[in-house]
Scaffold this motif. Structure first.
Motif, PDB file in Angstrom:
ATOM      1  N   TRP A 206      -0.679   2.547 -10.725  1.00 44.06           N
ATOM      2  CA  TRP A 206      -1.890   3.375 -10.792  1.00 44.06           C
ATOM      3  C   TRP A 206      -2.021   4.100 -12.122  1.00 44.06           C
ATOM      4  CZ3 TRP A 206      -1.971   8.626 -11.542  1.00 44.06           C
ATOM      5  CH2 TRP A 206      -0.789   9.320 -11.324  1.00 44.06           C
ATOM      6  N   ARG A 207      -0.895   4.474 -12.729  1.00 45.99           N
ATOM      7  CA  ARG A 207      -0.986   5.204 -14.003  1.00 45.99           C
ATOM      8  C   ARG A 207      -1.608   4.341 -15.089  1.00 45.99           C
ATOM      9  NH1 ARG A 207       3.632   7.081 -11.856  1.00 45.99           N
ATOM     10  NH2 ARG A 207       3.792   9.347 -11.604  1.00 45.99           N
ATOM     11  N   SER A 208      -1.199   3.089 -15.114  1.00 48.83           N
ATOM     12  CA  SER A 208      -1.747   2.240 -16.160  1.00 48.83           C
ATOM     13  C   SER A 208      -3.200   1.878 -15.851  1.00 48.83           C
ATOM     14  CB  SER A 208      -0.842   1.045 -16.416  1.00 48.83           C
ATOM     15  OG  SER A 208      -1.282  -0.059 -15.736  1.00 48.83           O
ATOM     16  N   ARG A 209      -3.531   1.775 -14.582  1.00 51.48           N
ATOM     17  CA  ARG A 209      -4.953   1.557 -14.241  1.00 51.48           C
ATOM     18  C   ARG A 209      -5.778   2.761 -14.680  1.00 51.48           C
ATOM     19  NH1 ARG A 209      -6.277  -2.198  -9.595  1.00 51.48           N
ATOM     20  NH2 ARG A 209      -5.569  -3.510 -11.321  1.00 51.48           N
TER      21      ARG A 209
ATOM     22  N   SER B  73      -4.263  10.474  -9.583  1.00 54.81           N
ATOM     23  CA  SER B  73      -2.999  11.017  -9.116  1.00 54.81           C
ATOM     24  C   SER B  73      -3.106  11.518  -7.670  1.00 54.81           C
ATOM     25  CB  SER B  73      -2.606  12.170 -10.059  1.00 54.81           C
ATOM     26  OG  SER B  73      -1.484  12.827  -9.559  1.00 54.81           O
ATOM     27  N   LEU B  74      -2.123  11.158  -6.857  1.00 52.32           N
ATOM     28  CA  LEU B  74      -2.048  11.657  -5.477  1.00 52.32           C
ATOM     29  C   LEU B  74      -0.602  12.033  -5.223  1.00 52.32           C
ATOM     30  CD1 LEU B  74      -4.215   8.993  -3.614  1.00 52.32           C
ATOM     31  CD2 LEU B  74      -4.528  11.463  -3.409  1.00 52.32           C
ATOM     32  N   ASN B  75      -0.398  13.228  -4.728  1.00 54.58           N
ATOM     33  CA  ASN B  75       0.963  13.669  -4.489  1.00 54.58           C
ATOM     34  C   ASN B  75       1.260  13.720  -2.997  1.00 54.58           C
ATOM     35  OD1 ASN B  75       3.492  14.849  -4.645  1.00 54.58           O
ATOM     36  ND2 ASN B  75       2.634  16.917  -4.634  1.00 54.58           N
ATOM     37  N   PHE B  76       2.224  12.933  -2.558  1.00 49.18           N
ATOM     38  CA  PHE B  76       2.570  12.892  -1.132  1.00 49.18           C
ATOM     39  C   PHE B  76       3.840  13.672  -0.823  1.00 49.18           C
ATOM     40  CE2 PHE B  76      -0.074   9.162  -1.754  1.00 49.18           C
ATOM     41  CZ  PHE B  76      -0.831   9.095  -0.596  1.00 49.18           C
ATOM     42  N   GLU B  77       4.496  14.142  -1.878  1.00 51.89           N
ATOM     43  CA  GLU B  77       5.780  14.777  -1.634  1.00 51.89           C
ATOM     44  C   GLU B  77       5.587  16.224  -1.190  1.00 51.89           C
ATOM     45  OE1 GLU B  77       9.970  15.471  -3.851  1.00 51.89           O
ATOM     46  OE2 GLU B  77       8.443  14.333  -4.916  1.00 51.89           O
TER      47      GLU B  77
ATOM     48  N   LEU C 137       0.836  -1.200   0.000  1.00 56.22           N
ATOM     49  CA  LEU C 137       0.000   0.000   0.000  1.00 56.22           C
ATOM     50  C   LEU C 137       0.873   1.252   0.000  1.00 56.22           C
ATOM     51  CD1 LEU C 137      -2.799  -0.956   2.578  1.00 56.22           C
ATOM     52  CD2 LEU C 137      -3.130  -0.515   0.125  1.00 56.22           C
ATOM     53  N   GLN C 138       1.966   1.187   0.755  1.00 57.33           N
ATOM     54  CA  GLN C 138       2.857   2.348   0.871  1.00 57.33           C
ATOM     55  C   GLN C 138       3.607   2.634  -0.424  1.00 57.33           C
ATOM     56  OE1 GLN C 138       3.357   1.425   5.569  1.00 57.33           O
ATOM     57  NE2 GLN C 138       5.236   1.411   4.385  1.00 57.33           N
ATOM     58  N   THR C 139       3.651   1.641  -1.322  1.00 57.14           N
ATOM     59  CA  THR C 139       4.406   1.859  -2.552  1.00 57.14           C
ATOM     60  C   THR C 139       3.517   1.969  -3.796  1.00 57.14           C
ATOM     61  OG1 THR C 139       4.838  -0.519  -2.548  1.00 57.14           O
ATOM     62  CG2 THR C 139       6.594   0.892  -1.762  1.00 57.14           C
ATOM     63  N   VAL C 140       2.187   2.012  -3.614  1.00 62.60           N
ATOM     64  CA  VAL C 140       1.316   2.275  -4.769  1.00 62.60           C
ATOM     65  C   VAL C 140       1.661   3.661  -5.332  1.00 62.60           C
ATOM     66  CG1 VAL C 140      -1.072   2.685  -5.516  1.00 62.60           C
ATOM     67  CG2 VAL C 140      -0.558   0.759  -4.002  1.00 62.60           C
ATOM     68  N   TYR C 141       1.897   4.605  -4.425  1.00 64.64           N
ATOM     69  CA  TYR C 141       2.374   5.948  -4.795  1.00 64.64           C
ATOM     70  C   TYR C 141       3.740   6.131  -4.150  1.00 64.64           C
ATOM     71  CZ  TYR C 141      -2.459   6.748  -6.095  1.00 64.64           C
ATOM     72  OH  TYR C 141      -3.697   6.644  -6.687  1.00 64.64           O
ATOM     73  N   GLU C 142       4.447   7.155  -4.594  1.00 63.75           N
ATOM     74  CA  GLU C 142       5.687   7.460  -3.890  1.00 63.75           C
ATOM     75  C   GLU C 142       5.346   8.225  -2.627  1.00 63.75           C
ATOM     76  OE1 GLU C 142       9.130   9.060  -6.044  1.00 63.75           O
ATOM     77  OE2 GLU C 142       8.447   7.650  -7.587  1.00 63.75           O
ATOM     78  N   ALA C 143       5.440   7.552  -1.510  1.00 61.51           N
ATOM     79  CA  ALA C 143       4.984   8.154  -0.263  1.00 61.51           C
ATOM     80  C   ALA C 143       5.901   7.745   0.887  1.00 61.51           C
ATOM     81  CB  ALA C 143       3.543   7.730   0.000  1.00 61.51           C
TER      82      ALA C 143
ATOM     83  N   GLU D  36      -3.116 -10.008  -3.174  1.00 62.89           N
ATOM     84  CA  GLU D  36      -3.071 -10.445  -4.574  1.00 62.89           C
ATOM     85  C   GLU D  36      -3.426  -9.278  -5.510  1.00 62.89           C
ATOM     86  OE1 GLU D  36      -2.052 -13.569  -5.131  1.00 62.89           O
ATOM     87  OE2 GLU D  36      -2.032 -13.162  -7.292  1.00 62.89           O
ATOM     88  N   ALA D  37      -4.426  -8.502  -5.120  1.00 64.84           N
ATOM     89  CA  ALA D  37      -4.870  -7.377  -5.960  1.00 64.84           C
ATOM     90  C   ALA D  37      -3.760  -6.332  -6.086  1.00 64.84           C
ATOM     91  CB  ALA D  37      -6.130  -6.749  -5.366  1.00 64.84           C
ATOM     92  N   LEU D  38      -3.026  -6.115  -4.995  1.00 61.68           N
ATOM     93  CA  LEU D  38      -1.929  -5.139  -5.041  1.00 61.68           C
ATOM     94  C   LEU D  38      -0.789  -5.641  -5.924  1.00 61.68           C
ATOM     95  CD1 LEU D  38      -2.025  -4.046  -1.303  1.00 61.68           C
ATOM     96  CD2 LEU D  38      -2.370  -2.515  -3.257  1.00 61.68           C
ATOM     97  N   GLU D  39      -0.555  -6.953  -5.869  1.00 65.29           N
ATOM     98  CA  GLU D  39       0.478  -7.508  -6.736  1.00 65.29           C
ATOM     99  C   GLU D  39       0.039  -7.402  -8.201  1.00 65.29           C
ATOM    100  OE1 GLU D  39       2.695 -11.102  -5.394  1.00 65.29           O
ATOM    101  OE2 GLU D  39       2.140 -11.880  -7.360  1.00 65.29           O
ATOM    102  N   GLU D  40      -1.235  -7.665  -8.428  1.00 61.90           N
ATOM    103  CA  GLU D  40      -1.779  -7.569  -9.789  1.00 61.90           C
ATOM    104  C   GLU D  40      -1.668  -6.138 -10.321  1.00 61.90           C
ATOM    105  OE1 GLU D  40      -5.575  -9.735 -11.620  1.00 61.90           O
ATOM    106  OE2 GLU D  40      -6.158  -8.068 -10.350  1.00 61.90           O
ATOM    107  N   LEU D  41      -1.948  -5.172  -9.449  1.00 67.20           N
ATOM    108  CA  LEU D  41      -1.828  -3.764  -9.855  1.00 67.20           C
ATOM    109  C   LEU D  41      -0.383  -3.432 -10.241  1.00 67.20           C
ATOM    110  CD1 LEU D  41      -3.030  -0.840 -10.038  1.00 67.20           C
ATOM    111  CD2 LEU D  41      -2.429  -0.568  -7.617  1.00 67.20           C
ATOM    112  N   ALA D  42       0.546  -3.888  -9.412  1.00 69.99           N
ATOM    113  CA  ALA D  42       1.963  -3.627  -9.704  1.00 69.99           C
ATOM    114  C   ALA D  42       2.379  -4.305 -11.013  1.00 69.99           C
ATOM    115  CB  ALA D  42       2.836  -4.108  -8.537  1.00 69.99           C
TER     116      ALA D  42
END
Ligand SMILES: *Cc1c(COP(=O)(O)O)cnc(C)c1O
Length: 364
Positions: A262-265, A175-179, A46-52, A251-257
Motif C-alpha cells: 500500500w505504501r508504494s501504491r 494508511s490504516l492502523n490496526f494495532e 486481504l489480511q496482510t495488506v496491512y499489519e492486522a 491477481e490484483a492483491l498479488e500485483e499489489l504485493a
C-alpha cells in the motif's frame, strides 16, 4: 489503434493486463475445492495488506455499498447507539443504512467542506453513555477529504468506544492502523485502490468480536456471520460468489504485493496527483480542498466560471478520458479526478495534455 479509455472516476478502475487475464482464466464451480482454496488465499492476502493480526477478512459478492451495509447490519449494536459522523454522501449513507436496519443511532453532520470536529465528537461521546460505536468514512470520496481517523481512533480508545469504518476508497492506498486500535470493523472493495474488478467486496473485522458477539441481524444476504463461519471453516461461501471477480482480486492483491504494497501504491498515486494538480494549477483551476487535507486517491476542483461539467466531461470523453462529476449540492460546482488503476506514464502525459487543451495553461 484507438487509445485506451482512461477511467479517472472513483472506481471501477482501468485493469492491468494481468488482472484482466485473470478474469478470463476459465470457469469454476464455487462448490469445488479449487474455489475454496482461492477464497482462502484472497482472505489471507486481504489480511496482510496491512499489519492486522487480530483481524479477519470476510468476502462477500456485491459492490462496496454491500460491504458497508453488511458491516453495519451485522456489527452495529441493536441495544446501544451508533454515532454517525458524516461530512459527505457516504457518511450520510451509513446513517440511512442504520435507519433501514432499525439500529439506534444519532448523527453529527457538518458542512461537506469541513473536517470532522474531533473535539465535538469527543464531547458528544462523553455526554452520551448510550453511544458505544462510531461510524464514519475514512476517505470521503464526495470531496476527496482524507478524514483524520487517527485522532478519532485516539478519542474512541480513550473513551472505550468502537469504530466502524467505510474504507471503500482508501483500503490499499492510505494508511490504516490496526494495532491497538478501536476499529471493530471496516469495509472495503475490490475495484478501487486494490485495482480488482467490480463484484466482490469485503469486511475486515476484529476476530474476537466475530467469534463472540452476535447481533440480531435483519438481513439474510448481508448477515456477515453466514459468510464468516463457512469461509473460516472451509473457504466456502453460502451463496454463489462472483467467481471471476474473485480470481481477478487474487491477481490484483498479488500485483499489489509485488509492487511493494500500500505504501508504494500511495506513492504512485501521490506522484500522479501532483502532476494533475500542477497542470490544473497552471490552468488557474482551483482545488476544493487544500492539498494537505486531500487523499492521495482523488481530488476535487472547482469548475472555472463559464465551464459547465457536461461540456468538460464530453470533450474529455471524446479523447477517451473519463472524469467524474460532483454529488449533491456540489454537482454544478465541481469536478473530480481519481488516479486509481493501471495508468501508464505515457497516459499521464495524455491526460495532462487533454486537461490543458480544455482548461488552458501550458502543455506539459
Ligand atoms: C465508492 C464508494 C462507496 C460505494 O461503493 P460501490 O462499489 O459504488 O457500492 C462507498 N463508500 C465510499 C467512501 C466510496 O468511495
Amino acid at each position: 489503434m484507438a487509445p485506451r479509455q482512461l477511467l479517472l472516476n472513483p472506481g471501477p478502475v482501468v485493469l492491468s493486463d494481468r488482472v484482466r487475464e485473470a478474469l478470463a482464466q476459465g470457469d469454476c464451480c464455487h462448490r469445488e475445492a479449487e474455489f475454496a482454496d482461492l477464497t482462502r488465499e484472497v482472505l489471507e492476502r486481504l489480511q496482510t495488506v496491512y499489519e492486522a493480526p487480530g483481524y479477519v477478512a470476510i468476502m462477500i459478492s456485491g459492490s462496496g455499498t454491500s460491504a458497508v451495509e453488511a458491516m453495519l447490519a451485522s456489527l452495529a449494536p441493536a441495544l446501544s447507539k451508533t454515532l454517525v459522523v458524516a461530512n459527505g454522501v457516504y457518511g450520510e449513507r451509513m446513517a440511512s443504512m442504520l435507519e433501514a436496519h432499525g439500529k439506534p443511532m444519532s448523527m453529527m453532520t457538518g458542512n461537506w467542506l469541513d473536517p470532522i470536529d474531533i473535539e465535538a465528537v469527543a464531547n458528544r461521546l462523553r455526554g452520551d453513555d448510550d453511544i458505544t460505536h462510531v461510524a464514519t468514512v475514512h476517505h470521503e470520496t464526495t470531496t476527496g477529504r482524507l478524514n483524520d481517523i487517527e485522532s478519532l481512533d485516539g478519542v474512541c480508545r480513550e473513551l472505550g468506544r468502537h469504530l466502524l469504518l467505510d474504507a471503500v476508497s482508501s483500503f490499499g492506498a492510505e494508511s490504516l492502523n490496526f494495532e491497538r486500535s478501536s476499529v471493530a470493523a471496516l469495509a472495503g472493495t475490490a475495484n478501487k485502490c486494490l485495482h480488482g474488478a467490480p463484484g466482490v467486496s469485503f469486511v475486515m473485522a476484529d476476530r474476537k468480536r466475530m467469534q463472540h458477539n452476535r447481533e440480531r441481524i435483519a438481513s439474510v444476504y448481508l448477515d456477515l456471520y453466514r459468510y464468516f463461519d463457512p469461509q473460516q471453516a472451509s473457504g466456502f461461501s453460502p451463496f454463489t460468489p462472483a467467481v471471476h471477480a474473485a480470481f481477478a482480486l487474487r491477481e490484483a492483491l498479488e500485483e499489489l504485493a509485488d509492487a511493494g504494497g500500500w505504501r508504494s501504491r500511495r506513492k504512485t498515486y501521490r506522484s500522479r496527483m501532483s502532476d494533475i494538480s500542477s497542470t490544473l494549477d497552471d490552468a488557474g483551476v482551483a482545488p476544493l480542498l487544500p492539498a494537505g487535507e486531500s487523499s492521495s486517491v482523488l481530488r476535487t476542483w472547482r469548475l472555472p466560471a463559464g465551464t459547465d461539467y457536461a461540456t468538460l466531461h464530453d470533450a474529455l470523453k471524446k479523447q477517451q478520458i473519463v472524469i467524474y462529476s460532483g454529488q449533491g449540492s456540489l454537482a454544478s460546482e465541481v469536478f473530480r479526478i481519481s488516479c486509481m488503476g493501471d495508468i501508464r506514464d505515457s497516459e499521464m502525459e495524455r491526460i495532462r495534455t487533454a486537461l490543458t487543451g480544455q482548461l488552458g495553461g501550458t502543455a506539459p
